[in-house]
Design an enzyme around this catalytic site. Structure first.
Site, short mmCIF file in Angstrom:
data_model
loop_
_atom_site.label_atom_id
_atom_site.label_comp_id
_atom_site.label_asym_id
_atom_site.label_seq_id
_atom_site.Cartn_x
_atom_site.Cartn_y
_atom_site.Cartn_z
N PHE A 140 -73.76 5.14 115.10
CA PHE A 140 -74.80 4.47 115.85
C PHE A 140 -74.57 4.44 117.35
CE2 PHE A 140 -76.82 1.06 117.83
CZ PHE A 140 -78.18 0.93 117.38
N ASP A 225 -67.55 6.29 122.47
CA ASP A 225 -68.61 5.34 122.33
C ASP A 225 -67.90 3.94 122.25
OD1 ASP A 225 -70.60 3.57 122.47
OD2 ASP A 225 -71.89 4.66 121.26
N LYS A 254 -72.54 -3.67 126.56
CA LYS A 254 -72.40 -4.85 125.47
C LYS A 254 -71.72 -5.93 126.61
CE LYS A 254 -74.27 -3.96 121.14
NZ LYS A 254 -73.75 -2.53 120.53
C1 LIG Z 1 -75.05 -1.50 120.50
C2 LIG Z 1 -74.42 -0.04 120.67
C3 LIG Z 1 -75.13 0.99 121.32
C4 LIG Z 1 -76.46 0.56 122.11
O1 LIG Z 1 -76.51 -0.34 122.84
P1 LIG Z 1 -78.03 -0.90 123.38
O2 LIG Z 1 -77.44 -1.88 124.46
O3 LIG Z 1 -78.52 -1.73 122.01
O4 LIG Z 1 -78.68 0.17 123.81
C5 LIG Z 1 -74.59 2.28 121.29
N1 LIG Z 1 -73.51 2.49 120.88
C6 LIG Z 1 -72.72 1.52 120.12
C7 LIG Z 1 -71.55 1.91 119.38
C8 LIG Z 1 -73.30 0.26 119.91
O5 LIG Z 1 -72.67 -0.60 119.13
#
Ligand SMILES: *Cc1c(COP(=O)(O)O)cnc(C)c1O
Length: 400
Positions: A140, A225, A254
């Protein structure tokens, strides 16, 4: 207005792209939130780890207010006096040499993918238009068309074709598959050191190191990520620190915002981020002084309140306590730091009903991937609060 009235309005006028628990929050502080009917809950999701520092952290809110009265947005057409300091402090904190600010996580992932492709053409020498990026199953990384192009989740892709080419997917945790998938045109490997939305999946020990070595050997960028796993959530600053790797690119978001104002960033060195020239890439709000000031304070709170160490210790405690609950429903308890997944047997009938039962008892969590309950409270949670929660978690998991 009461809970049902708010829900009715949202259902009528808001698009239904989420299925939230039926709690309408109006106030929050630290690990606690209150709904419009005055009921109090312990937040065990922390906005998918965007509020690691706790809700409405007084220091972060203060900076937000002060900066809001000074200057909020300059655009990158002009400079401001917060972005340079965020760049410097973030680089000094993480050991990277350069950063690029964006707003949402998905935008930062897109930025990293663009940087990797450009690096492939300008530095590695890949033939124009041929660059390949390898991602993992169950990933994700956001919701843009390019990012869902390499999703393995049917629902995330349904109805959104045509997709962006240039991506391959290998099994998460399988270094041999990664090695086989690499060609001379491969520019990057994108991986979550711990998969969050995928169900708090911790890969087998040694996978990150193996994958990293394979990337190094083949001149492929290793992109972590860390949008959800980073900034203390896993009990380390970054989840990749559990193994001897130093990613070429790290993506954060985040909790960089302290939950107050969206900020994300790509961290790397000059070899990669240096590929961007003026006009190549940008964002109107990226690097704005309000976000930069909030991010600076959010990082300081994380370090000065020793939230990363707390996450490590209390995460171990939380899992230990969960293991003491002898229930037929639980298949596996996993995670690092306060990033915890409880996988239930399919016979338990899905995690949603357990989340709803916990909500009735004043604990908010969200199921992920049907059978997993994720526990990821703000890192400011105390041992006493965990003990309090554990009574209810025990009752709910022991029920039929
Ligand atoms: C939440 C998340 C994203 C996307 O972030 P948004 O601010 O919702 O666009 C990308 N990678 C990971 C691992 C995430 O948990």
């Amino acid at each position: 207005m009461n809970t049902q009235e708010y829900i009715k309005i949202e259902e009528q006028y808001g698009a239904h792209n989420y299925h939230p628990l039926d709690v309408v929050i109006t106030k929050a502080e630290g690990v606690w939130v209150w709904d419009v009917d005055g009921k109090k809950y312990l937040d065990c999701l922390a906005a998918y780890s965007a509020v690691n520092q706790g809700h409405c952290h007084p220091r972060i809110v203060n900076v937000l207010k002060e900066q809001a009265e000074k200057v909020t947005l300059t655009s990158r057409a002009f400079r401001n006096d917060q972005l340079p300091l965020l760049c410097k402090e973030l680089c000094e904190l993480t050991g990277y040499k350069m950063m690029l600010p964006m707003n949402s996580g998905a935008e930062a992932v897109e930025t990293a993918l663009k940087a990797a492709r450009k690096w492939g053409y300008k530095v590695k020498g890949v033939e124009e238009g041929k660059a390949e990026i390898i991602a993992c199953t169950n990933n994700f990384s956001g919701r843009t068309i390019s990012i869902i192009s390499f999703s393995t989740e049917e629902q995330y892709k349904d109805g959104y074709a045509p997709f962006t080419p240039g991506f391959k997917v290998v099994e998460y945790g399988n270094a041999e598959q990664l090695e086989k998938a690499i060609t001379p045109n491969t520019v990057a490997f994108l991986v979550e050191p711990i998969q969050g939305e995928g169900g708090v999946i911790v890969p087998a020990e040694g996978f990150l190191k193996k994958a990293y070595d394979i990337c190094k050997k083949n001149k492929v960028l290793f992109i972590a990520d860390e949008i959800q796993s980073g900034l203390g959530r896993s009990g380390k600053m970054f989840a990749y620190e559990y193994e001897e790797v130093r990613p070429d690119v790290v993506i954060i978001g985040k909790a960089l915002s302290g939950g107050c104002y969206p900020v994300s960033a790509v961290l790397s060195d000059k070899e990669v981020l240096g590929v961007f020239n003026p006009g190549d890439h940008g964002s109107t709000f990226g690097g704005n002084p309000l976000g930069a000031a909030v991010a600076r304070e959010s990082l300081k709170v994380l370090v000065e309140e020793e939230l990363i160490e707390k996450s490590f210790e209390l995460g171990n405690y939380f899992r230990e306590k969960l293991r003491e609950i002898k229930t037929k429903h639980v298949k596996e308890i996993r995670g690092k730091g306060l990033f915890i997944g409880v996988e239930l047997y399919p016979e338990a009938g899905g995690a949603r009903r357990f989340c709803e039962a916990l909500m009735k008892r004043g604990i908010l969590c969200k199921e992920t991937h049907t059978h997993v309950i994720r526990f990821a409270p703000p890192l400011v949670i105390t041992k006493a609060e965990i003990d309090w929660a554990m009574d209810s978690i025990g009752e709910v998991l022991l029920a039929d």
